[in-house]
Design an enzyme around this catalytic site. Structure first.
Site, short mmCIF file in Angstrom:
data_model
loop_
_atom_site.label_atom_id
_atom_site.label_comp_id
_atom_site.label_asym_id
_atom_site.label_seq_id
_atom_site.Cartn_x
_atom_site.Cartn_y
_atom_site.Cartn_z
N CYS A 105 -3.58 74.69 3.88
CA CYS A 105 -2.18 74.36 3.20
C CYS A 105 -1.81 74.80 4.05
O CYS A 105 -1.12 73.63 4.77
CB CYS A 105 -1.78 74.83 1.90
N CYS A 217 -2.96 78.04 -6.26
CA CYS A 217 -1.85 77.24 -6.82
C CYS A 217 -2.25 76.23 -7.97
O CYS A 217 -1.95 75.79 -9.00
CB CYS A 217 -0.91 76.52 -6.02
#
Length: 368
Positions: A105, A217
């Site tokens: 990410c 997440c």
């Protein structure tokens, strides 16, 4: 932070958390032209949320932006996040590895697509709330912002650990390159977490007491619950190190090296010590020593600054592991062999191995 030229425009990646909020406040206080941006990431369906960019997180980020007087925007990167991060996550688990989605990410989204959008918005730099630092051989090291006259002749940048050893996030940034580092700022890297919370209170920010985010997440409950929605079961035998069949598993991707819980084998505790994909066998042991290895191969290397091998360095084999002294040797085809001074526990394929020299991140790679 003292300005010597026209205020530079800095795009701050905001999550509604205390670290990115204080990052924005510090830069605004220093006189920079600050813009807050939140990226919307993929979530499972309309009724679910991604913890990094939930409705509550966006609300907090907007309150912070309003409090310190900066514009705030939301950019939608759901499709890109799904393709670059979530699909990678599932592919790696299916291949028997234990991936690190935060590393990908950072490279592909936060310091990739988001950085591209920041430059389109006229930004000179991107700032984040990561607990890490940059080594620049220029004056005014705290904000680490070079004037235009110095940019051309800068020596290679160094990525350094954050001041707060407990919160240091340099491990997750080993895939960044010089071009990215030259345009990024980490204002809270010089502070401890407690100091950052005090700064939030000083600035009157509503995020001063927001809790820490620990999990992946986009995973709502457990990783296995998430995997079971996307990966089919594939039953096979669970055996001990001598080959004795002790039970059955439902798919090798539901287990990771070093795992102890969830095996449901009597007379434990048992540890996952290996996976044989050709025979679809999960190997377990009662002896923790079976988890120890002195060598590993690391592939897909990225050196933040080029290194002449072999070198002696300290290595992290997972985010919360201790640094371990090792020799790093060239293994050809963009890979290295790492030989540890002392055997390391639960070396896991797919995880990042990050190489350090004192406070500096030399680079890293993916464990084979």
């Amino acid at each position: 932070m003292e300005l010597k030229s026209k205020p530079k425009k800095i795009i701050v990646g905001m999550s509604g958390g205390v670290d990115s909020s204080v990052t924005a406040a510090l830069l605004k206080e220093a006189g920079f032209d600050v813009v807050g941006v939140m990226a919307k990431f993929w979530k499972e369906g309309a009724s679910k949320e991604n913890r990094c960019c939930s409705v509550e997180s966006e609300k907090l980020a907007r309150l912070v932006a309003n409090k310190i007087g900066i514009p705030f925007y939301v950019v939608n990167l759901e499709k890109e996040f799904k393709k670059k991060v979530v699909d990678y996550f599932l592919k790696e688990y299916k291949a028997g590895n234990t991936p690190n989605p935060c590393v990908v990410c950072n490279k592909e989204i936060k310091f990739g697509l988001l950085m591209e959008k920041a430059f389109k918005m006229g930004g000179d730099f991107v700032a984040t709330g990561h607990y890490t630092r940059l080594g620049r051989e220029i004056p005014n090291p705290k904000p680490q912002i070079p004037t235009k006259s110095k940019i051309k002749n800068l020596k290679p940048l160094k990525l350094l650990k954050g001041t707060d050893e407990e919160k240091d996030q340099s491990y997750f940034l080993w895939q960044l390159n010089q071009k990215q580092l030259d345009k990024v700022l980490f204002p809270v890297g010089n502070y401890t977490k407690s100091q950052v919370r005090k700064l939030a209170e000083k600035f009157g920010l509503p995020t001063a007491e927001t809790p820490e985010s620990q999990e992946v997440c986009f995973v709502q409950n457990t990783t296995n619950d998430f995997l079971k929605k996307y990966l089919k079961t594939k039953p096979g035998n669970i055996v001990d190190v001598d080959g004795t069949v002790l039970g059955q598993h439902q798919g090798l991707w539901f287990y990771t090296i070093g795992q102890r819980r969830g095996l449901e084998i009597p007379q434990g505790p048992w540890y996952v010590v290996g996976k044989n994909f050709k025979k679809n066998i999960l190997i377990i042991s009662k002896n923790e020593k079976d988890l120890l290895k002195k060598e590993m191969i690391v592939e897909e290397l990225n050196w933040i600054n080029p290194q002449e091998l072999p070198i002696n360095a300290e290595v992290k084999i997972r985010y919360k592991s201790n640094l371990a002294k090792a020799k790093i040797l060239d293994n050809g085809k963009n890979s290295v062999k790492v030989i540890f001074q002392k055997p390391q526990k639960a070396i896991t394929s797919g995880q990042s191995a990050v190489f350090y020299k004192k406070d500096e991140v030399l680079g890293g790679g993916v464990i084979e």
